[in-house]
Motif scaffolding. Structure first.
Motif, PDB file in Angstrom:
ATOM      1  N   TYR A   1       6.700  -1.027   9.829  1.00  0.00           N
ATOM      2  CA  TYR A   1       7.526   0.059  10.362  1.00  0.00           C
ATOM      3  C   TYR A   1       7.606   0.036  11.888  1.00  0.00           C
ATOM      4  CZ  TYR A   1       8.031   2.428   5.872  1.00  0.00           C
ATOM      5  OH  TYR A   1       8.370   2.742   4.579  1.00  0.00           O
TER       6      TYR A   1
ATOM      7  N   VAL B   1      -2.198  -5.237   6.167  1.00  0.00           N
ATOM      8  CA  VAL B   1      -2.748  -3.980   6.667  1.00  0.00           C
ATOM      9  C   VAL B   1      -3.774  -4.320   7.751  1.00  0.00           C
ATOM     10  CG1 VAL B   1      -4.129  -1.949   6.098  1.00  0.00           C
ATOM     11  CG2 VAL B   1      -2.383  -2.767   4.491  1.00  0.00           C
TER      12      VAL B   1
ATOM     13  N   GLU C   1       0.848  -1.186   0.000  1.00  0.00           N
ATOM     14  CA  GLU C   1       0.000   0.000   0.000  1.00  0.00           C
ATOM     15  C   GLU C   1       0.893   1.249   0.000  1.00  0.00           C
ATOM     16  OE1 GLU C   1      -3.768  -0.021   0.429  1.00  0.00           O
ATOM     17  OE2 GLU C   1      -3.111  -1.874  -0.560  1.00  0.00           O
ATOM     18  N   HIS C   2       0.371   2.336  -0.507  1.00  0.00           N
ATOM     19  CA  HIS C   2       1.155   3.571  -0.546  1.00  0.00           C
ATOM     20  C   HIS C   2       1.476   4.031   0.868  1.00  0.00           C
ATOM     21  CE1 HIS C   2       2.627   7.507  -1.608  1.00  0.00           C
ATOM     22  NE2 HIS C   2       1.765   8.046  -0.753  1.00  0.00           N
ATOM     23  N   ASP C   3       2.708   4.497   1.066  1.00  0.00           N
ATOM     24  CA  ASP C   3       3.151   5.030   2.350  1.00  0.00           C
ATOM     25  C   ASP C   3       4.207   6.081   2.051  1.00  0.00           C
ATOM     26  OD1 ASP C   3       4.590   5.403   4.878  1.00  0.00           O
ATOM     27  OD2 ASP C   3       3.524   3.633   5.583  1.00  0.00           O
ATOM     28  N   SER C   4       4.036   7.259   2.601  1.00  0.00           N
ATOM     29  CA  SER C   4       4.961   8.354   2.312  1.00  0.00           C
ATOM     30  C   SER C   4       6.378   8.050   2.791  1.00  0.00           C
ATOM     31  CB  SER C   4       4.465   9.648   2.972  1.00  0.00           C
ATOM     32  OG  SER C   4       4.375   9.500   4.382  1.00  0.00           O
ATOM     33  N   ARG C   5       6.527   7.123   3.726  1.00  0.00           N
ATOM     34  CA  ARG C   5       7.852   6.788   4.249  1.00  0.00           C
ATOM     35  C   ARG C   5       8.672   5.934   3.294  1.00  0.00           C
ATOM     36  NH1 ARG C   5       5.623   4.517   9.898  1.00  0.00           N
ATOM     37  NH2 ARG C   5       4.069   3.757   8.402  1.00  0.00           N
TER      38      ARG C   5
ATOM     39  N   GLU D   1       1.614  -4.053   3.860  1.00  0.00           N
ATOM     40  CA  GLU D   1       2.385  -2.863   4.162  1.00  0.00           C
ATOM     41  C   GLU D   1       3.686  -3.276   4.844  1.00  0.00           C
ATOM     42  OE1 GLU D   1       0.006  -0.596   6.875  1.00  0.00           O
ATOM     43  OE2 GLU D   1       0.046  -2.146   8.424  1.00  0.00           O
TER      44      GLU D   1
END
Length: 488
Positions: free
Chosen positions: A128, A151, A68-72, A125
């Motif tokens: 993190y 997720v 999934e998209h993640d800015s990190r 995901e």
């Protein structure tokens, strides 16, 4: 011959069972998925996990298509985890007793299977909060070979599986206590549900067993592991009592795998509802012990907290706690090491912890002789002579040369406040199961397949012995579930 109620019956609606059901449904089979628990308690052990799945990969670029998209992601480094390293990790932790053919299947098909599940709608995901550390100069560095998960963790996993299975036409029935297998001329032709007047037979061309092991059966635990195991806290589902293992053995299946121990972790000892907690699930585990030391009620250390990354030791250390006086131990940290602990587990609401400005005050708070605890900590601190830089993302070689040693990440405990987290043994799943071939077909004592019978997940023995690398359990269920569902 009775009319079939389905083409394929799958017993157990956790990760392994759903993967099998989806693979069979994708082929156009009529699939009936039977779950022992009621809807509000379903999902097996998978529900209680963080959803972490270990797969072989070539680094972040190889994982991006399923994430999934993640800015990190832009400033994240994920080291490759080659297939050979994965295979070697399983072999090392199993003491070389793992079946090489099935281990190779697990490793080689881990990434393709996860990609297949993603194509059906499963969401993934990077982990993190549990598998990486922020870097001093910025960015995130992952470690330990376990890098991605579902997720929403285990809860999100079961929600996704249920949504996808329903859309694909899989019929899911809850509250179905399967008690036996139906035989027809030497082949498995269905299952028996219930007992007594309510008993009924359901017929199918194939049956896939994915009902978990026997971690919630105290009698079996004591019979197989020895006295004391009845005191282990059931960390996951209370519905895995070995019923389907017994049913498979009753029709001639061979036993396989390690029937002498189980996956067991350090769990919050004093949380009032620390067994099968569906709200906190994986947050009740206490898995940052490599950053501190662990002592028993006598104030003595009894294991190497830094023997390896947490992912490779956590499943073995619960039983070490069980062996201690009273079946309890305490993880100790000071103000220097406390910030390195996993926030999802050590910052959870209602956590059991004692805090004090001095070691002596802490000892009194947890019922340990202050002189004994001071002696242990002083000996530990004095034994750290390494000049290596503390680095939790690698095995840094910071050794405490004491008995037992701490082989990595040894940091003196000397600056208050000090923290003590009480832990007990939380049993997750058992390693012993039934024998299968590389396609998940159940084998009898002669090594021949029992027609119509397949197995996957925690019921499948022979790959994990004594320990396993974290995240490989979900991978096994998905890989062999897909294989079984493709053939059934």
């Amino acid at each position: 011959m009775n009319r079939a109620d389905a083409d394929v019956i799958v017993v157990g609606a956790g990760n392994a069972g759903f993967a099998a059901a989806l693979a069979a449904a994708e082929r156009g089979q009529r699939v009936l998925l039977l779950e022992k628990a009621p809807p509000g308690a379903a999902g097996g052990n998978s529900y209680y996990t963080a959803g972490a799945t270990r797969i072989a990969h070539d680094g972040l670029a190889d994982l991006l298509p399923v994430l999934e998209h993640d800015s990190r992601l832009a400033d994240t480094t994920v080291p490759p985890y080659p297939a050979q390293e994965y295979f070697d990790d399983i072999t090392k932790l199993s003491g070389g007793r793992n079946d090489p053919e099935r281990t190779a299947v697990l490793v080689d098909e881990s990434h393709p299977t996860l990609s297949w599940l993603h194509s059906l709608g499963m969401r993934y995901e990077l982990l993190y909060d549990r598998q990486c550390y922020p870097q001093p100069g910025g960015g995130h560095l992952f470690w330990g070979g376990l890098h991605l998960g579902n997720v929403g963790g285990g809860v999100g996993m079961i929600e996704d599986y249920t949504r996808i299975a329903t859309a694909m036409g899989v019929e899911i029935r809850y509250g179905q206590h399967v008690t036996g297998l139906v035989m027809d001329d030497g082949a498995v032709a269905g299952v028996t549900v219930g007992a007594g007047p309510e008993r009924q037979n359901l017929h199918a061309g194939s049956v896939i067993l994915a009902a978990g092991g026997f971690h919630a059966n105290p009698q079996w635990l004591v019979e197989n592991f020895g006295a004391g195991w009845e005191n282990a806290v059931v960390r996951g589902t209370p519905y895995s009592t070995g019923d389907m293992i017994a049913a498979a053995l009753a029709v001639g299946a061979a036993r396989d795998g390690d029937w002498s121990t189980a996956h067991a972790v350090q769990l919050d000892a004093h949380y009032p509802e620390n067994s099968s907690n569906r709200e906190l699930t994986n947050r009740l585990a206490r898995l940052s012990y490599p950053m501190g030391i662990v002592v028993n009620r006598e104030g003595r250390r009894f294991l190497d907290e830094g023997a390896d990354f947490r992912n490779y030791t956590y499943s073995r250390y619960g039983k070490e706690v069980l062996r201690q006086p009273g079946g309890i131990a305490f993880q100790l940290y000071d103000s220097t090491t406390r910030p390195t602990l996993r926030p999802d587990q050590y910052d959870m609401p209602g956590i059991s912890v004692e805090t004090a400005e001095t070691l002596e005050e802490l000892a009194l708070a947890i019922g340990i002789d202050p002189a004994a605890l001071r002696r242990t900590v002083d000996e530990f601190n004095a034994s750290i002579t390494s000049d290596a830089v503390f680095d939790p993302t690698v095995k840094d070689g910071r050794v405490a040369a004491v008995q037992p040693p701490k082989s990595n990440w040894a940091v003196p405990l000397e600056t208050g406040p000090f923290y003590a987290y009480p832990v007990s043994c939380g049993i997750t799943f058992t390693y012993g199961g039934v024998k299968s071939d590389a396609h998940g077909r159940v084998l009898d004592e002669a090594g021949d397949p029992i027609p119509g019978l397949f197995v996957t997940g925690e019921m499948l023995g022979g790959i994990y012995w004594g320990g396993y690398p974290g995240g490989a359990g979900l991978a096994l269920g998905a890989v062999f579930g897909r294989r079984a569902g493709t053939l059934a």
